[in-house]
Design an enzyme around this catalytic site. Sequence first.
Site, mmCIF file in Angstrom:
data_model
loop_
_atom_site.group_PDB
_atom_site.id
_atom_site.type_symbol
_atom_site.label_atom_id
_atom_site.label_comp_id
_atom_site.label_asym_id
_atom_site.label_seq_id
_atom_site.Cartn_x
_atom_site.Cartn_y
_atom_site.Cartn_z
ATOM 1 C CG HIS A 147 -2.065 0.827 1.302
ATOM 2 N ND1 HIS A 147 -2.443 1.656 0.275
ATOM 3 C CD2 HIS A 147 -2.955 1.085 2.313
ATOM 4 C CE1 HIS A 147 -3.490 2.369 0.654
ATOM 5 N NE2 HIS A 147 -3.822 2.045 1.892
ATOM 6 C CG HIS B 25 -4.425 0.411 -8.138
ATOM 7 N ND1 HIS B 25 -5.766 0.406 -7.846
ATOM 8 C CD2 HIS B 25 -3.852 1.260 -7.265
ATOM 9 C CE1 HIS B 25 -5.981 1.219 -6.832
ATOM 10 N NE2 HIS B 25 -4.840 1.748 -6.451
ATOM 11 C CG ASP C 271 2.937 4.254 -4.064
ATOM 12 O OD1 ASP C 271 2.991 5.350 -3.495
ATOM 13 O OD2 ASP C 271 2.125 3.371 -3.770
HETATM 14 N N1 CMC Z 1 4.611 -7.104 -10.215
HETATM 15 C C1 CMC Z 1 4.470 -8.326 -10.769
HETATM 16 N N2 CMC Z 1 3.321 -8.991 -10.870
HETATM 17 C C2 CMC Z 1 2.238 -8.391 -10.368
HETATM 18 C C3 CMC Z 1 2.286 -7.118 -9.760
HETATM 19 C C4 CMC Z 1 3.534 -6.475 -9.708
HETATM 20 N N3 CMC Z 1 3.648 -5.272 -9.154
HETATM 21 N N4 CMC Z 1 1.060 -6.768 -9.343
HETATM 22 C C5 CMC Z 1 0.266 -7.791 -9.663
HETATM 23 N N5 CMC Z 1 0.969 -8.762 -10.288
HETATM 24 C C6 CMC Z 1 0.454 -10.018 -10.858
HETATM 25 C C7 CMC Z 1 0.131 -11.032 -9.765
HETATM 26 O O1 CMC Z 1 1.260 -11.852 -9.507
HETATM 27 C C8 CMC Z 1 -1.006 -11.785 -10.381
HETATM 28 O O2 CMC Z 1 -0.482 -12.660 -11.351
HETATM 29 P P1 CMC Z 1 -1.131 -14.129 -11.558
HETATM 30 O O3 CMC Z 1 -2.511 -13.875 -12.042
HETATM 31 O O4 CMC Z 1 -0.238 -14.810 -12.530
HETATM 32 O O5 CMC Z 1 -1.098 -14.768 -10.192
HETATM 33 C C9 CMC Z 1 -1.786 -10.713 -11.143
HETATM 34 O O6 CMC Z 1 -0.803 -9.714 -11.468
HETATM 35 C C10 CMC Z 1 -2.904 -10.082 -10.322
HETATM 36 O O7 CMC Z 1 -2.314 -9.546 -9.146
HETATM 37 P P2 CMC Z 1 -2.971 -9.585 -7.714
HETATM 38 O O8 CMC Z 1 -1.878 -9.681 -6.708
HETATM 39 O O9 CMC Z 1 -4.066 -10.614 -7.680
HETATM 40 O O10 CMC Z 1 -3.639 -8.155 -7.684
HETATM 41 P P3 CMC Z 1 -4.184 -7.409 -6.415
HETATM 42 O O11 CMC Z 1 -5.324 -6.582 -6.869
HETATM 43 O O12 CMC Z 1 -4.451 -8.355 -5.282
HETATM 44 O O13 CMC Z 1 -2.942 -6.507 -5.969
HETATM 45 C C11 CMC Z 1 -1.451 -4.727 -5.710
HETATM 46 C C12 CMC Z 1 -2.839 -5.161 -6.201
HETATM 47 C C13 CMC Z 1 -1.331 -3.219 -5.801
HETATM 48 C C14 CMC Z 1 -1.291 -5.145 -4.227
HETATM 49 C C15 CMC Z 1 -0.365 -5.420 -6.575
HETATM 50 O O14 CMC Z 1 -0.501 -5.023 -7.925
HETATM 51 C C16 CMC Z 1 1.048 -5.139 -6.075
HETATM 52 O O15 CMC Z 1 1.540 -5.847 -5.184
HETATM 53 N N6 CMC Z 1 1.738 -4.097 -6.636
HETATM 54 C C17 CMC Z 1 3.051 -3.722 -6.146
HETATM 55 C C18 CMC Z 1 2.919 -2.886 -4.890
HETATM 56 C C19 CMC Z 1 2.426 -1.485 -5.194
HETATM 57 O O16 CMC Z 1 2.924 -0.822 -6.099
HETATM 58 N N7 CMC Z 1 1.462 -1.021 -4.383
HETATM 59 C C20 CMC Z 1 0.932 0.343 -4.507
HETATM 60 C C21 CMC Z 1 -0.495 0.347 -4.941
HETATM 61 S S1 CMC Z 1 -1.063 1.979 -5.416
HETATM 62 C C22 CMC Z 1 -0.978 2.970 -4.017
HETATM 63 C C23 CMC Z 1 -1.644 2.432 -2.815
HETATM 64 O O17 CMC Z 1 -2.732 1.861 -2.863
HETATM 65 O O18 CMC Z 1 -1.074 2.586 -1.754
#
Ligand code: CMC
Length: 428
Positions: free
Chosen positions: A267, A306, A362
Site C-alpha cells: 500500500h 493496482h 507510487d
Molecule cells: N509485479 C508483478 N506482478 C504483479 C504485480 C507487480 N507489481 N502486481 C500484480 N501482479 C500479478 C500477480 O502476480 C497476479 O499474477 P497471476 O494472475 O499470474 O497470479 C496478477 O498480477 C494479479 O495480481 P494480484 O496480486 O491478484 O492483484 P491485487 O489486486 O491483489 O494486488 C497490488 C494489487 C497493488 C497489491 C499489486 O498489484 C502489487 O503488489 N503491486 C506492487 C505494490 C504497489 O505498487 N502497491 C501500490 C499500490 S497503489 C498505491 C496504494 O494503494 O497505496
Amino acid sequence: MADTLTITDNRTGKQYEIPIQDGTIRATDLRQIKVRADEFGMMTYDPAFMNTAACRSKITYIDGDNGILEYRGYPIEQLAEHSDFLETAYLILFGELPTAQQYERWSREITLHTMLHTNIAKLMEAFRHDAHPMGMFLSTVGALSTFYPDAKDIFSEASRRLQTIRLIAKAPSIAAYAFRHSIGRPYNQPDNELGYAGNFLNLLFRMTELEYQPNPVLERALDVLFILHADHEQNCSTSTMRAIGSSHADPYSAMAGAAAALYGPLHGGANEAVLRMLNEIGSIQNVPAFIKRVQAGEERLMGFGHRVYKSYDPRAKIIKRIADLVFEVTGTNPLLEMALELERIALEDDYFVTRKLYPNVDFYSGLIYQAMGFPVDMFPVLFAIPRTAGWIAQWEEMLTDPDQKIARPRQIYVGYSKRDYVSREKRK
Ligand code: CMC
C-alpha cells in the site's frame, strides 16, 4: 425490465427474487436461501473484498478501466492544475469547494493548530535514533487521543470538526518531528506566514535562517502531490479507518490504525519499496534480467499494478509531469533513467499487458521525494499526511450513515468440529 435477480437453488428447486439497486444485491438478502429452516442461510465468500461494496459513498469516484479519478465529481487533473491541498481537503471533507471566505477561515484554522504539545515532542524523543518515521508517525497519532479526550464525543459535529482541524494541521508537524529526530536536529516551530506545504518544508529543512523561504517550484510540487494522495475511496487504510471507527473509537485511534495499514509495502509503503528496488537493480543494464525475475514470480515490480486501476493510474501521469519540473530545480534523479526503462519494457511486455499492470501513484513519487531531499523511509509518511483528509472524510461519512454498524465480517469455519479436552499427560 425488472430490477431483480432470480436465483434458483438447485439443492431445493426453490426460486428467489432478489432486488437489485445500483447494480448490487444486498448480501443479507441471500440469507433467505437455505435448505433447512434452522440453517444460517447463504453467505458470499469474498476474501480481500474483491467484489463487495461495504458502503455508499459520495466522496471519491474511480473508474479503474478508464483511468478516471474524481473527488466529489471534480477530475483529479483539474484539481492538480488549479487547486491547492487545503482547498481540496475542504472539498473532500465538506463536499463543496470553499468560497473565498470559507477558504480564508479554513486555512486560518489549520494554521493556528499546527503546533504540537511539548509532551508530544518529549514522547517522540523517546524513540531510537534510527526509528522508522512511519512507526513514529502512527504511534504519535495514536497518542494524540490521550491529549484530546474530547475527541471521544464522536457524535458531536463541533467536536468532529475540531479533531479534523487538529489532525490535518498536526500531521505535517508530527511527520517533520519524526524526520528531524532521525537526523538528530532540533525541532522547528511552525511559521504562520507560510502555506500548508511551505510550512511543512520549513518544519523539515529550516536551519539557522530567521525566515525560511521555500522554493516555490518545490512547494507547489509537494502541494500537488498532496492533492493526488488526498483520498482514494475504499483502499486498505481507508477501510481500516472505517472499521476501527465503526466501533466508535476516537478518530486519533482510528487514524493510527489507518496509518499502520498504509505502512505496508503493498500500500503506502510501495513508494519506499520502489526506491529500494531501483537501488537493488543498480543499473539500466540489469533491467531486462530483473523483469525476467518478475515474470518468473520471484520478484514484484513495485509501483506497478493496482486492485482497481486496470489502466494507467491518472495520478502517475500527473506525477511524471511534476517530476520534470522538480528535476529542473534539483537536478535529475539518477534512478529516473532506470525507472523509465522499467516502464518502457513493462508496457510492451506480455506478462504486464495481459495482467493489465501499469505504473501506479507510487512508481514516480519516490524519485521526486528523493530529489527533494527526503530519505526513503520518509516516503510513506509523505503519503499519510494528505491522506489524513480522506481518512477523516470517510470516517465521518461512515459515522453519519444510518446503514452502518460495527464492522463484523462472517467466516466459513473450516476447523475441527467439537472434541473433548484431553489432559496433558494423556496427550500424544
Ligand atoms: N509485479 C508483478 N506482478 C504483479 C504485480 C507487480 N507489481 N502486481 C500484480 N501482479 C500479478 C500477480 O502476480 C497476479 O499474477 P497471476 O494472475 O499470474 O497470479 C496478477 O498480477 C494479479 O495480481 P494480484 O496480486 O491478484 O492483484 P491485487 O489486486 O491483489 O494486488 C497490488 C494489487 C497493488 C497489491 C499489486 O498489484 C502489487 O503488489 N503491486 C506492487 C505494490 C504497489 O505498487 N502497491 C501500490 C499500490 S497503489 C498505491 C496504494 O494503494 O497505496
